[in-house]
Design an enzyme around this catalytic site. Structure first.
Site, PDB file in Angstrom:
ATOM      1  N   ASP A  96      33.860  32.921  54.687  1.00  0.00           N
ATOM      2  CA  ASP A  96      32.763  33.090  55.633  1.00  0.00           C
ATOM      3  C   ASP A  96      31.550  33.612  54.854  1.00  0.00           C
ATOM      4  OD1 ASP A  96      31.260  33.102  57.891  1.00  0.00           O
ATOM      5  OD2 ASP A  96      32.555  34.392  59.072  1.00  0.00           O
ATOM      6  N   TRP A  97      30.422  33.592  55.507  1.00  0.00           N
ATOM      7  CA  TRP A  97      29.099  33.895  54.928  1.00  0.00           C
ATOM      8  C   TRP A  97      29.126  35.145  54.031  1.00  0.00           C
ATOM      9  CZ3 TRP A  97      24.466  31.231  56.272  1.00  0.00           C
ATOM     10  CH2 TRP A  97      23.282  31.862  55.944  1.00  0.00           C
TER      11      TRP A  97
END
Ligand code: BGC
Length: 763
Positions: free
Chosen positions: A316-317
């Site tokens: 994820d980011w």
């Protein structure tokens, strides 16, 4: 001795063998066959340098999106630094793509940009196309002009798998036509804490419902045989259990027993794996002490080996970076990369800071090149399956054809109509009697905003959106006047003068429709009250909206509250004092029309809650499928029961359940058939959602008081009776025993359906 048999057997054998051979040959020849794909992937891999391989594990944010952070007076040039990636210039990022050091971009929102990036990739030595990913969660909402369907929690309220599949398939068409081939959806987190701002992105609190809708979404997005050139790659997220953070805050640790992890949070992932989902995103948080991004047990043992997941895992980011800065389990970025890759992550979201350390780690022998090969195979496989090697460019003109097409708008409207839940309707105040209520006042901060669109949506053209106010004006009968008082359109603050004025105007109207709740609009940073990183310690109406409701109720005139929100709102006062309450959730681009149709009785409400609505933040973890002891004791002050349980939802008609019939005994491999007659006993046509819950009467470890195991939405004309047959497989009765083995324990099970109870025995 029967001498004919061996001859018959021989003939059968020959026929069978040639059938198998023919099938295998066909498989061999089919460009999409597993063997063919493996051959193509391996042939390409054999030609790749280490740098090219690691390049396939790198993702960057779309360049036009990166330019939005640019503060200069003139547009940036190729030699200007990228604000998000200060060590890179815009030109240098283009060059990385040309050098084959970028595999993927995210948040590219036009086909023109997608095509420019793909042509840069086509200049690289091996011409490996990019895979472009976007958060198309309930429509391709980051694209301006897309069809915005109701948010996931609203879609879950429809209890309609084919509708979910349809929406996902339309989303896939719009997404692909606008240049992306991968979506970071569906979110199959099981929501268990309403403080968590991302609750609305989920399908609610029931693992079975979440799993079934997750499967439908994967089928719609990827197509029935896995992704192909007409579909997009799906990504289930966020593995795992971040929807029960210790304090309701996104990123906070999840401390959960293996029993709950396997029994509640894992099943939707396993369901999506069965459907062939192509990617998984790991979650920001730490799970029982180990961050998900460095959790080899989770990714390799549970998801891959046990669960059979064979796609690729994307971080994820900036969460690999988070292993250093947030979780403090790595001393520096290189160590973070080491832990993530050895933990099982295949692609980095996003930016620099990954490529070089990973190359070094391989050159130093700390990460074997075979580990890199595994990741690259998985990623290339997806690109081949998506047909990107044949056609990476998005045909221009396609976007205009499919985006916000009339058919897609109709689906969005149907879903809004089915997902809205009528929570309360004292003395049948609804549907509104236009003869009695000739002047209706509409007010409330969310009456005329795009909050109805939910999260992961860019501001959309006004003409595409029907707000509640617009819907009321459009649907009200000609002799009914709809007036509007704009009390400020802010979820967090309503001025005291506006509260007074709203009450004053309510006093002279015949009835007031108040649109209150939450603002999840992604880019409305100053006012939003829910969404990603927008968690709350309280689940009451935010700001001074409760005071607004109280003042308008004090006017003495009838009030209808329409809630626009993406998580349970625990507003006890509102539920106790307002005669009619409609949970609109975030009903999408046509949502205001659907709300008005329900208020005026053109549509009969049929949505059911996919999540329990607790009374307050103190009641969080009030879930319908709790263990028997959870509600054994009661709170000493105030009520323990929630405002509304999972499955609640009123209709303008009434339904009667009778004649419940069940298979008496089943053994392994068999199904219980549950048959029930449902009659519409009222005067209006309506949809009923039939829910079948199961309870294991005595078990060696505790099991929920009831858990959903089958559901069906049916439509009934007034007086009509339908016989509904539902099946529950033997395997659905399984529990995790004390040795953490998934077993069905023979014995008695109860089935609850409508107000009826039946029993059967598992042998
Ligand atoms: C979110 C993901 C999302 C990703 C890309 C992250 O912050 O947690 O759900 O897919 O950003 O936008």
């Amino acid at each position: 001795m029967n001498r004919k048999l061996p001859i018959l057997e021989a003939v059968l054998l020959i026929t069978l063998t040639s059938a198998i051979a023919a099938r295998l040959a066909a498989e061999e020849e089919s460009p999409a066959s597993t063997a063919n794909l493996d051959r193509q992937v391996n042939a390409l891999l054999a030609r790749m340098t280490l740098e090219e391989k690691v390049g396939q594990m790198c993702q960057y944010v779309g360049i036009e999106r990166l330019k939005e952070d640019w503060k200069g007076e003139k547009p940036p040039t190729t030699s200007d630094q990228i604000p998000m990636y200060p060590d890179l210039t815009f030109g240098a990022l283009d060059n990385l793509v040309r050098q084959g050091k970028v595999s993927s971009f995210l948040h590219v929102t036009t086909p023109a940009e997608a095509n420019r990036l793909q042509s840069l990739a086509a200049q690289s030595r091996l011409k490996i196309p990019l895979i472009i990913g976007i958060d198309a969660i309930h429509g391709d909402g980051l694209v301006i002009g897309a069809t915005i369907y109701p948010a996931s929690l609203s879609l879950a309220s429809c209890f309609d798998e084919s509708l979910e599949e349809q929406i996902a398939s339309e989303t896939a068409q719009e997404t692909r036509a606008n240049g992306s081939q991968w979506t970071f959806a569906p979110n199959v987190d099981v929501a268990r804490d309403a403080r968590w701002g991302r609750t609305g992105e989920t399908f609610g609190e029931d693992p079975f419902l979440v799993g079934r809708l997750g499967m439908a979404a994967v089928r719609g997005l990827q197509g029935h045989d896995g992704p192909d050139a007409n579909h997009i790659l799906a990504c289930v997220k966020h593995a795992i259990a971040g929807s029960q953070p210790v304090n309701g805050l996104n990123f906070a640790p999840t401390d959960v027993s293996e029993h709950t992890l396997r029994g509640v949070f894992l099943p939707p992932y396993l369901a999506a794996f069965k459907e062939g989902v192509g990617s998984v995103m790991t979650a920001h948080h730490e799970l029982n002490g180990v961050p998900c991004h460095a959790n080899r047990w989770l990714i390799e043992d549970v998801l891959r080996r046990e669960g059979g997941f064979n796609g690729f895992v994307v971080s994820d980011w900036m969460d690999i970076e988070g292993l250093v800065g947030v979780h403090h389990v790595a001393a520096n970025q290189k160590e973070a990369v080491y832990h993530a890759i050895m933990g099982g992550v295949d692609m980095h979201m996003h930016g620099p800071g990954f490529f070089e350390p990973l190359i070094e780690l391989v050159k130093e022998g700390r990460i074997p090149e075979s580990r890199i090969d595994e990741s690259v195979r998985r990623i290339l496989r997806a690109k081949f399956k998506l047909g990107l090697f044949e056609q990476a460019q998005t045909p221009l003109g396609q976007a205009a054809e499919v985006t916000f097409s009339a058919a897609h708008q109709q689906t969005a409207l149907d879903a809004a109509r089915k997902g809205i839940v009528l929570l309360k309707n004292e003395q049948s105040l609804l549907p509104l009697d236009a003869k009695r209520f000739k002047h209706i006042l509409v007010t409330g901060p969310l009456a005329d905003t795009q909050a109805t669109l939910g999260d992961w949506v860019t501001p959309q053209p006004e003409q595409n959106i029907i707000t509640v106010l617009k819907g009321m004006k459009q649907i009200a009968p000609a002799d009914c006047e709809v007036s509007y008082y704009d009390c400020g359109s802010k979820a967090r603050t309503t001025k005291p003068e506006a509260i007074q004025e709203a009450a004053k105007q309510a006093a002279v109207a015949d009835l007031t429709v108040m649109v209150v709740g939450e603002n999840t609009m992604r880019f409305d940073y100053a006012d939003k009250t829910s969404g990603e990183e927008v968690d709350r310690s309280d689940i009451e109406l935010p700001g001074n909206q409760l005071a607004l409701v109280q003042a308008v109720v004090a006017s003495g005139k009838p009030v209808v509250v329409v809630l626009v929100n993406s998580r349970p709102i625990g507003s006890e006062w509102t539920m106790d004092h307002v005669p009619a309450v409609v949970e609109a959730w975030e009903p999408g681009c046509k949502g205001g029309q659907a709300v008005a149709e329900i208020l005026f009785g053109l549509v009969n409400p049929s949505g059911k809650l996919p999540i329990t609505i607790p009374r307050s933040a103190g009641h969080i973890q009030t879930i319908y499928n709790h263990m028997p002891s959870q509600n054994y004791r009661k709170y000493i002050l105030g009520k323990t029961e929630p405002l509304f349980w999972f499955g609640h939802g009123l209709s303008y008609t009434t339904f009667k359940y009778d004649n419940l019939r069940l298979t008496g005994k089943i053994k392994s491999g068999e199904n219980v058939t549950v048959t029930v007659d449902v009659t519409n006993t009222g005067k209006r046509a309506g949809d009923e959602v039939v829910l079948a819950f199961v309870h294991d009467v005595v078990s060696s470890t505790t099991t929920p008081v009831k858990s959903l195991q089958a559901f069906r939405r049916i439509s009934l004309a007034p007086g009509e009776k339908k016989t509904v047959e539902l099946t529950i497989a033997y395997d659905q009765l399984a529990l995790f025993n004390a040795q953490m083995k998934r077993v069905v324990e023979p014995g008695e099970f109860e089935v609850f359906i409508g107000d009826l109870i039946g029993k059967f025995t598992a042998l």
